[in-house]
Motif scaffolding. Structure first.
Motif, PDB file in Angstrom:
ATOM      1  N   LEU B 187       1.029  -1.307  -0.275  1.00  0.00           N
ATOM      2  CA  LEU B 187      -0.220   0.134   0.346  1.00  0.00           C
ATOM      3  C   LEU B 187       0.565   1.415   0.367  1.00  0.00           C
ATOM      4  N   GLY B 188       2.119   0.829  -0.121  1.00  0.00           N
ATOM      5  CA  GLY B 188       3.109   2.417   0.319  1.00  0.00           C
ATOM      6  C   GLY B 188       3.471   2.915   1.342  1.00  0.00           C
ATOM      7  N   ALA B 189       3.300   1.675   2.194  1.00  0.00           N
ATOM      8  CA  ALA B 189       4.148   2.464   3.267  1.00  0.00           C
ATOM      9  C   ALA B 189       5.277   2.497   3.310  1.00  0.00           C
ATOM     10  N   THR B 190       6.437   3.460   4.129  1.00  0.00           N
ATOM     11  CA  THR B 190       7.590   3.132   4.456  1.00  0.00           C
ATOM     12  C   THR B 190       7.998   2.576   5.139  1.00  0.00           C
ATOM     13  N   PRO B 191       9.238   2.219   5.321  1.00  0.00           N
ATOM     14  CA  PRO B 191       9.580   0.611   6.247  1.00  0.00           C
ATOM     15  C   PRO B 191       8.929   1.608   7.743  1.00  0.00           C
ATOM     16  N   TRP B 192       9.238   2.558   7.736  1.00  0.00           N
ATOM     17  CA  TRP B 192       9.005   3.515   9.409  1.00  0.00           C
ATOM     18  C   TRP B 192       7.690   3.708   9.864  1.00  0.00           C
ATOM     19  N   GLN B 193       6.489   3.846   8.752  1.00  0.00           N
ATOM     20  CA  GLN B 193       5.328   4.004   8.306  1.00  0.00           C
ATOM     21  C   GLN B 193       4.971   2.335   8.771  1.00  0.00           C
ATOM     22  N   THR B 194       5.370   1.657   8.085  1.00  0.00           N
ATOM     23  CA  THR B 194       5.243   0.023   8.792  1.00  0.00           C
ATOM     24  C   THR B 194       5.306  -0.254   9.899  1.00  0.00           C
ATOM     25  N   PHE B 195       6.386   0.189  10.877  1.00  0.00           N
ATOM     26  CA  PHE B 195       6.314  -0.456  11.968  1.00  0.00           C
ATOM     27  C   PHE B 195       5.661   0.133  13.361  1.00  0.00           C
ATOM     28  N   ARG B 196       5.875   1.773  12.367  1.00  0.00           N
ATOM     29  CA  ARG B 196       4.933   3.057  13.269  1.00  0.00           C
ATOM     30  C   ARG B 196       3.597   2.574  13.552  1.00  0.00           C
ATOM     31  N   HIS B 197       2.589   2.084  12.203  1.00  0.00           N
ATOM     32  CA  HIS B 197       1.034   1.807  12.216  1.00  0.00           C
ATOM     33  C   HIS B 197       0.859   0.156  12.087  1.00  0.00           C
ATOM     34  N   VAL B 198       1.645  -0.696  11.965  1.00  0.00           N
ATOM     35  CA  VAL B 198       1.637  -2.029  11.494  1.00  0.00           C
ATOM     36  C   VAL B 198       1.790  -3.356  13.071  1.00  0.00           C
ATOM     37  N   VAL B 199       3.356  -3.266  12.772  1.00  0.00           N
ATOM     38  CA  VAL B 199       3.992  -3.679  13.640  1.00  0.00           C
ATOM     39  C   VAL B 199       3.648  -3.471  15.325  1.00  0.00           C
ATOM     40  N   LEU B 200       4.139  -2.187  15.767  1.00  0.00           N
ATOM     41  CA  LEU B 200       3.928  -1.475  17.086  1.00  0.00           C
ATOM     42  C   LEU B 200       2.458  -2.225  17.687  1.00  0.00           C
ATOM     43  N   PRO B 201       1.032  -1.634  16.889  1.00  0.00           N
ATOM     44  CA  PRO B 201      -0.083  -1.826  17.431  1.00  0.00           C
ATOM     45  C   PRO B 201       0.256  -2.924  17.972  1.00  0.00           C
ATOM     46  N   ILE B 202       0.406  -3.916  16.667  1.00  0.00           N
ATOM     47  CA  ILE B 202       0.222  -5.598  17.407  1.00  0.00           C
ATOM     48  C   ILE B 202       0.962  -5.681  18.464  1.00  0.00           C
ATOM     49  N   ILE B 203       2.318  -5.411  18.468  1.00  0.00           N
ATOM     50  CA  ILE B 203       3.739  -5.909  19.580  1.00  0.00           C
ATOM     51  C   ILE B 203       3.599  -5.252  20.814  1.00  0.00           C
ATOM     52  N   LEU B 204       3.013  -4.822  20.826  1.00  0.00           N
ATOM     53  CA  LEU B 204       2.453  -3.133  22.138  1.00  0.00           C
ATOM     54  C   LEU B 204       2.483  -3.926  23.111  1.00  0.00           C
ATOM     55  N   PRO B 205       1.186  -5.355  23.514  1.00  0.00           N
ATOM     56  CA  PRO B 205       1.017  -5.627  24.715  1.00  0.00           C
ATOM     57  C   PRO B 205       2.184  -6.316  25.347  1.00  0.00           C
ATOM     58  N   SER B 206       2.906  -7.337  24.374  1.00  0.00           N
ATOM     59  CA  SER B 206       4.292  -7.958  25.227  1.00  0.00           C
ATOM     60  C   SER B 206       5.128  -7.022  25.095  1.00  0.00           C
ATOM     61  N   VAL B 207       5.149  -5.440  23.862  1.00  0.00           N
ATOM     62  CA  VAL B 207       6.903  -4.498  24.282  1.00  0.00           C
ATOM     63  C   VAL B 207       6.399  -4.311  25.868  1.00  0.00           C
ATOM     64  N   ILE B 208       5.159  -3.527  26.360  1.00  0.00           N
ATOM     65  CA  ILE B 208       4.497  -3.494  27.753  1.00  0.00           C
ATOM     66  C   ILE B 208       5.080  -4.595  29.003  1.00  0.00           C
ATOM     67  N   GLY B 209       5.014  -5.678  28.655  1.00  0.00           N
ATOM     68  CA  GLY B 209       5.585  -7.105  28.725  1.00  0.00           C
ATOM     69  C   GLY B 209       7.212  -6.579  29.637  1.00  0.00           C
ATOM     70  N   ILE B 210       8.236  -5.962  28.009  1.00  0.00           N
ATOM     71  CA  ILE B 210       9.155  -6.002  28.097  1.00  0.00           C
ATOM     72  C   ILE B 210       9.581  -4.874  29.686  1.00  0.00           C
ATOM     73  N   GLY B 211       8.632  -4.282  29.472  1.00  0.00           N
ATOM     74  CA  GLY B 211       8.949  -2.381  30.223  1.00  0.00           C
ATOM     75  C   GLY B 211       8.823  -3.236  31.789  1.00  0.00           C
ATOM     76  N   LEU B 212       7.541  -3.768  31.697  1.00  0.00           N
ATOM     77  CA  LEU B 212       7.236  -4.477  33.249  1.00  0.00           C
ATOM     78  C   LEU B 212       8.977  -5.171  33.849  1.00  0.00           C
ATOM     79  N   PHE B 213       9.169  -6.090  32.833  1.00  0.00           N
ATOM     80  CA  PHE B 213       9.974  -6.937  33.150  1.00  0.00           C
ATOM     81  C   PHE B 213      11.191  -5.991  33.747  1.00  0.00           C
ATOM     82  N   GLY B 214      11.844  -4.967  32.626  1.00  0.00           N
ATOM     83  CA  GLY B 214      12.825  -4.092  32.340  1.00  0.00           C
ATOM     84  C   GLY B 214      12.802  -3.440  34.483  1.00  0.00           C
ATOM     85  N   PHE B 215      11.895  -2.747  34.669  1.00  0.00           N
ATOM     86  CA  PHE B 215      10.969  -1.925  35.487  1.00  0.00           C
ATOM     87  C   PHE B 215      11.256  -2.946  37.105  1.00  0.00           C
ATOM     88  N   THR B 216      10.619  -4.097  36.931  1.00  0.00           N
ATOM     89  CA  THR B 216      10.932  -4.910  38.847  1.00  0.00           C
ATOM     90  C   THR B 216      11.866  -5.619  38.709  1.00  0.00           C
TER      91      THR B 216
END
Lengths: 317, 292
Positions: B187-216
């Motif tokens: 659809l013509g997305a740049t790599p950053w747009q693909t990451f920001r609008h497609v990949v990141l929203p999908i992996i966000l719950p697990s990314v928060i998990g990583i943050g949780l691990f990091g802090f605690t």
């Protein structure tokens, strides 16, 4: 977000003017992107793990006096460690005894955590059918891992102490006349605390392996007439082996290097490999501390090599 | 198979319940004991109920300077969390392609996880001592030390949190469908747009998990801090220092406060993860699902 900002932040596009080459104005090569992405983490491991390990090995061969490190080659770190060991043969010297004791603690903790971890993981993987319950119960086991180890250690004091719950309970029921002294600040309390702290590291990898086992294999074993025990030994344990090995590596390496739990729960009385390093550091004998760290590292490495013969860790992740 | 639950279910259910009791029982004991009355001691029975010992911590009249150690631990924990999330996500993306030094990074992470903490900690402390000596010898004789919370201390904590972050990223991308990215690219997305609008929203719950691990992990970290943190103490180090001299329920109060922060962070993170998952389930499209 404007197109310009996107371009600048993009890992796939050239970020500013400085790096732009005339021939290829827009795209970076994939391998360069990989470097950009993985590089920072690699740098952290390089600066705070790999180089420090090299320093441990180098400093273990340095000389020292009461005040400072002397950057000159010397085997003193090692000879001080093994002082009098040959003269005492065939009896074990202090350092030998300490390592034997560490290995013994390690083995006991490993056996107990493996037993508990296996059955807890088995229950979660095969007996808890609903996904929600499975998640909830796994979380229940995980949460204590996220809280302070020292707190979980000192939590045993009101239970096991001389006037603790266990002792006063036993005295009241008349089972014993005097409080048991060996409950706290003993090998028993050290093993208990280590099991309490680190069974988690056994449960998670074993559970991960078990959850991946195809349930139809178990039904096939059942249909072929295997008893529950035969299924366990011939189907489940072999398939859960990677998890068992990974969990074992975690528990063994943690216990081998532990000095805090052994210090707090042993009342600072029990010698262990990690404690030697700490004692030497406190005495500012860094080369001797480093020499002990190298010895500990070699032993740990040997154990891991032996265990990873059984299973390819990389394949399992 | 037989109808109903087999007997082994009940045996193992009791075993599991026993394990959970073993996990939580002692901790609950000290949480309760931290609410001893002013005359209370280290063991049961309770001698009155009050918040005396917890209040004493916050007045700073007790055994440690709680406020300063608290702020240090919190600051370090937050920085470790941010760095862990950013570096783990970036490295996780890198591992989806083959690249040179892939194995080196992977084995460094695994080794960092399993080399005993005291060795890592000692190594970092030696490294910084040698750097200090060099600076003193060549540049500035009055130089004190480069060791500190945000230099050697931060590095020591990252060697513990980054491997967890990386392993979680592996688990995420094992389940990730790359066709979603292909669609975005088509659809013509740049790599950053693909990451920001497609990949990141999908992996966000697990990314928060990583943050949780990091802090605690950082908040409660002890073994790696022990030699590498420099002159100041974090909260767990203060707590460990107290274990040899303690005679009052101060220590339980401190334990309760540290745990309260841990549990708050865990709850917040799990709540956010749950919310994001629900949002994803509600807003996500099921296009193409019927075809596979």
């Amino acid at each position: 977000m404007s197109e310009e900002v996107l371009q600048q932040a993009s890992p796939g596009l050239i970020p500013g003017s400085g790096t732009a080459r005339a021939a290829k104005p827009t795209r970076l090569s994939p391998s360069f992107i990989s470097w950009l992405q993985a590089g920072p983490m690699m740098l952290v491991f390089l600066a705070f793990f790999l180089i420090p390990l090299v320093f441990v090995v180098i400093v273990s061969f340095w000389d020292y006096n009461e005040y400072q490190l002397l950057p000159a080659f010397s085997g003193r770190g090692y000879t001080d460690t093994f002082e009098g060991c040959i003269a005492q043969l065939p009896d074990l010297c202090t350092i030998g005894k300490t390592y034997v004791k560490t290995l013994k603690l390690c083995f006991m903790v490993w056996a107990i955590t493996l037993f508990i971890g296996f059955w807890v993981a088995y229950f979660l993987a095969f007996h808890v059918k609903s996904k929600t319950w499975q998640m909830g119960l796994s979380l229940l086991c995980t949460i204590p891992f996220w809280t302070s180890n020292v707190i979980r250690m000192i939590a045993w004091i009101p239970l096991l102490g001389r006037n603790g719950l266990v002792n006063s309970g036993l005295v009241k029921t008349g089972l014993i006349n005097h409080p048991l002294e060996w409950l706290l600040f003993s090998e028993f309390s050290v093993v208990l605390a280590l099991v309490h702290l680190f069974t988690f590291f056994m449960v998670v990898p074993i559970f991960n392996s078990m959850i991946r086992i195809d349930k139809s294999l178990i039904e096939a074993a059942y249909d072929a007439g295997a008893t529950g025990f035969q299924t366990l030994v011939n189907v489940i344990i072999p398939l859960a082996k990677p998890g068992i090995v990974i969990g074992s590596i975690f528990v063994i390496t943690i216990v081998m290097g532990d000095f805090i739990t052994i210090g707090v729960m042993g009342g600072q009385q029990i010698a262990a490999a990690g404690k030697i390093i700490e004692t030497r550091v406190n005495a500012l004998q860094f080369p001797a501390a480093a020499a002990n760290a190298v010895i500990l590292l070699v032993i740990t490495f040997l154990i891991i090599t032996m265990m990873s013969r059984i299973v390819d860790i990389k394949k399992e992740l | 198979m037989k109808e109903g639950r087999p007997r082994s279910f009940y045996v193992l259910a009791i075993f599991f319940a026993g394990y959970v009791l073993f996990l939580y029982g002692p901790m609950i004991a000290i949480y309760v004991l931290s609410f001893q009355g002013p005359q209370g001691g280290l063991t049961f029975p309770m001698n009155g109920v009050s918040t005396f010992w917890i209040a004493k911590l916050f007045q700073g009249t007790g055994i440690v300077d709680l406020g300063a150690a608290f702020r240090r631990s919190l600051l370090l924990g937050i920085i470790v969390m941010i760095v862990t999330v950013v570096l783990s996500v970036a490295a996780g993306m890198a591992f989806r392609r083959r690249f040179k030094a892939q194995s080196l990074l992977f084995y460094s992470a695994i080794a960092s996880l399993i080399v005993p903490s005291i060795i890592t900690s000692l190594g970092i402390s030696l490294e910084f001592r040698i750097i200090d000596d060099l600076i003193k010898a060549h540049w500035n004789e009055n130089f004190e030390t480069s060791m500190g919370l945000l230099t050697s201390g931060l590095g020591a904590h990252l060697t513990w949190t980054l491997p967890f972050g990386l392993l979680i990223m592996f688990a995420i991308f094992n389940r990730f469908d790359p066709r979603l990215e292909e669609a975005a690219r088509d659809l013509g997305a740049t790599p950053w747009q693909t990451f920001r609008h497609v990949v990141l929203p999908i992996i966000l719950p697990s990314v928060i998990g990583i943050g949780l691990f990091g802090f605690t992990l950082s908040w409660d970290e002890l073994a790696r801090s022990s030699q590498a943190i420099g002159a100041v103490n974090t909260l767990p180090l203060d707590l460990q220092g107290l274990t040899t001299t303690v005679t009052n329920p101060d220590i339980y109060a401190l334990g309760t406060v540290i745990s309260a922060v841990s549990f708050t962070v865990i709850t917040l993170a799990l709540g956010t993860i749950h919310m994001l998952n629900k949002r994803q389930a509600a807003k996500g499209s099921d296009a193409g699902k019927g075809l596979v």
